[in-house]
Design an enzyme around this catalytic site. Structure first.
Site, PDB file in Angstrom:
ATOM      1  N   ARG A  40      -1.156  -3.035   0.039  1.00  0.00           N
ATOM      2  CA  ARG A  40      -2.269  -3.847   0.542  1.00  0.00           C
ATOM      3  C   ARG A  40      -3.569  -3.055   0.596  1.00  0.00           C
ATOM      4  NH1 ARG A  40       0.639  -7.072   5.516  1.00  0.00           N
ATOM      5  NH2 ARG A  40       2.253  -8.038   4.251  1.00  0.00           N
ATOM      6  N   CYS A  41      -3.838  -2.352  -0.446  1.00  0.00           N
ATOM      7  CA  CYS A  41      -4.993  -1.465  -0.532  1.00  0.00           C
ATOM      8  C   CYS A  41      -5.898  -1.950  -1.655  1.00  0.00           C
ATOM      9  CB  CYS A  41      -4.482  -0.044  -0.829  1.00  0.00           C
ATOM     10  SG  CYS A  41      -5.736   1.199  -1.161  1.00  0.00           S
TER      11      CYS A  41
END
Length: 167
Positions: A40-41
């Protein structure tokens, strides 16, 4: 750092993402790009480039080795099963993924205690700055190069270093 010390990286205990205990001995004899990864970057799309490197250079004795890490703004909160599903379904990841670890601080995993002692192109050592920092390790365990997170996996400098290590 001498090769003798570097070879110890292969004996450091790690577990696979599936929870199977082991070490990095499967990397011995291969050129490896060790990367701390997160789902989730903003840099998560780098998984695609990492997988392309795996596909292109894998037959020549290269592998990516991914270590999920949740230390940077909680960007890898999932369970091992969720991480494996995400990587497979979203990016078709075929390279080995290991247990979620810490790459900085007092609980830094032993693999990263070894890796972070090596400098990047600017001569800077120490803490991993963010997800997707990359360390290129030779067939005999020597750290050859360190690439900071925003360096794309298929950046010319990364490709050049991989190809030189594979010769």
């Amino acid at each position: 750092m001498t090769t003798l010390v570097a070879r110890e990286i292969y004996d450091i205990p790690v577990s696979t993402l599936a929870g199977e205990p082991g070490d990095l001995s499967a990397l011995r004899g291969k050129v490896a790009l060790v990367v701390d990864v997160a789902s989730r970057c903003g840099l998560t799309p780098q998984y695609a480039g990492l997988e392309r490197l795996q596909e292109k250079y894998g037959p020549q004795g290269f592998t990516v080795a991914g270590f999920p890490c949740n230390q940077f703004m909680g960007q890898e909160p999932g369970t091992s099963e969720e991480i494996a599903t995400f990587c497979s379904a979203t990016y078709g990841v075929s390279f080995p993924l290991y247990e979620k670890i810490e790459v900085n601080g007092p609980d830094r995993h032993a693999v990263y205690r070894e890796l972070t002692g090596h400098a990047d192109a600017d001569g800077t050592t120490g803490d991993v700055r963010w997800n997707f920092e990359k360390f290129l390790v030779s067939r005999d365990g020597e750290v050859l190069a360190r690439f900071r997170p925003r360096t794309e996996p298929e950046d010319a400098a990364v490709i050049e270093a991989i190809e030189a290590a594979l010769r």
